[in-house]
Enzyme design. Structure first.
Site, PDB file in Angstrom:
ATOM      1  N   ASP A  70       0.845  -1.194   0.000  1.00 33.90           N
ATOM      2  CA  ASP A  70       0.000   0.000   0.000  1.00 33.90           C
ATOM      3  C   ASP A  70       0.879   1.242   0.000  1.00 33.90           C
ATOM      4  O   ASP A  70       2.108   1.160   0.074  1.00 33.90           O
ATOM      5  CB  ASP A  70      -0.888   0.004   1.243  1.00 33.90           C
ATOM      6  CG  ASP A  70      -0.066  -0.026   2.525  1.00 33.90           C
ATOM      7  OD1 ASP A  70       0.318   1.052   2.991  1.00 33.90           O
ATOM      8  OD2 ASP A  70       0.215  -1.132   3.037  1.00 33.90           O
ATOM      9  N   ASP A 110       0.814   3.566   2.391  1.00 36.76           N
ATOM     10  CA  ASP A 110       0.646   4.119   3.732  1.00 36.76           C
ATOM     11  C   ASP A 110      -0.613   4.985   3.718  1.00 36.76           C
ATOM     12  O   ASP A 110      -1.648   4.525   3.272  1.00 36.76           O
ATOM     13  CB  ASP A 110       1.911   4.874   4.157  1.00 36.76           C
ATOM     14  CG  ASP A 110       2.038   5.004   5.665  1.00 36.76           C
ATOM     15  OD1 ASP A 110       1.456   4.174   6.380  1.00 36.76           O
ATOM     16  OD2 ASP A 110       2.727   5.930   6.126  1.00 36.76           O
TER      17      ASP A 110
END
Length: 305
Positions: free
Chosen positions: A223, A225
């Site tokens: 991802d 973050d």
């Protein structure tokens, strides 16, 4: 995975055969393809490891696999008994540890589903014991270059062979967790030019250095973050989805790594403690000498009291 023999035997001494250790993080709880696999529970002076080890043969090499968070993912990053995990690896004869870990990206060009092989760590943990020493013995190991360059180079090459998009080098900032970052924290990490963020690896790397074990990380980006303006804040659902997609790639990278690893180490990781212990051997307590026998016994031979 080959049919596994169950073992209730607890080992306290190294059989000297499992020279490669693999620590599986979020999403990697088993190691596929292990032949003659069996479970082994290891007793250490620092308590119990995260789970039973699964030992076996992969690509013709003896391997000891451990699920960092335990199978079923039952242990928080802060709750992991890092000392027991690394000590058990040492007892099993492990000379190289490959960590497979889920991380968040802090840079635009590091995309989810890509891998990164970090060469630096930044420690933001607060509640962990990250040394085997103390209790009457003082040691200071060099940690300027916290991963094994030889092992990390091979991990990068293995990613290429497995046709996985890989980035070589970068800083892994290790936060305490278990919460994900605030937006303010994410922006600070980006201003400091860190590449990825996780919750586990720096503690393992410090202990592996003290145990004179090579350490390298395969960081699987799941991802962005929470900083990316075009992506929603990180969610567990997104991470799990990307972890599943990364799992097969991680297994392929590990197999390629094992094919490439030479039998003997050419690095200096195996002598990290040679000039690190500053305590006079003659004043080391017997209990500390016993506790450290597997980690540093060859340096603590004289002056027992």
């Amino acid at each position: 995975m080959a049919k596994m023999k169950q073992s209730t035997k607890r080992s306290s001494a190294s059989p000297g055969a499992n020279r490669i250790g693999i620590i599986g993080g979020s999403g990697l709880y088993t190691m596929s393809g292990l032949e003659q696999a069996r479970e082994l529970r290891v007793k250490t002076p620092f308590g119990d490891p995260s789970d039973a080890f699964v030992v076996g043969t992969l690509e013709g090499k003896r391997v000891a696999f451990l699920a960092r968070h335990a199978r079923g993912h039952r242990i928080l990053p802060t709750e992991i008994n890092y000392r027991a995990n690394i000590h058990a690896m040492k007892q099993l004869g492990v000379e190289r540890i490959i960590s497979v870990s889920a991380v968040g990206s802090l840079q635009e060009d590091l995309k989810p589903l890509e891998f990164l092989i970090p060469d630096q760590f930044y420690d933001k943990t607060r509640h962990r014991v990250s040394t085997f020493f103390g209790g009457g013995v003082v040691a200071h190991v060099g940690f300027a270059k916290p991963v094994c360059g030889e092992l990390s180079g091979i991990l990068g090459e293995a990613c290429d062979l497995a046709k996985v998009r890989v980035h070589r080098g970068g800083t892994y900032v290790c936060m305490e967790g278990p919460q994900f970052s605030t937006l303010a924290e994410a922006h600070v990490h980006r201003q400091l030019r860190f590449e990825i963020i996780g919750m586990t690896n720096v503690t393992e790397a410090k202990l592996a250095r003290e145990a004179e074990i090579c350490y390298g990380t395969v960081a699987m980006i799941t991802d962005y973050d929470c900083w990316h303006p075009e992506h929603a804040s990180v969610t567990l659902e997104e991470i799990i989805s990307n972890l599943t997609k990364n799992a097969e790639n991680a297994q392929n990278v590990l197999r390629e790594t094992l094919r490439l690893l030479p039998a003997d180490r050419a690095c200096k990781c195996g002598s990290a403690l040679a000039h690190a212990i500053v305590t006079d051997p003659s004043v080391i307590p017997a209990a500390a000498r016993k506790r450290l026998s597997v980690i540093a016994g060859k340096y603590l031979k004289s002056g027992a009291r």
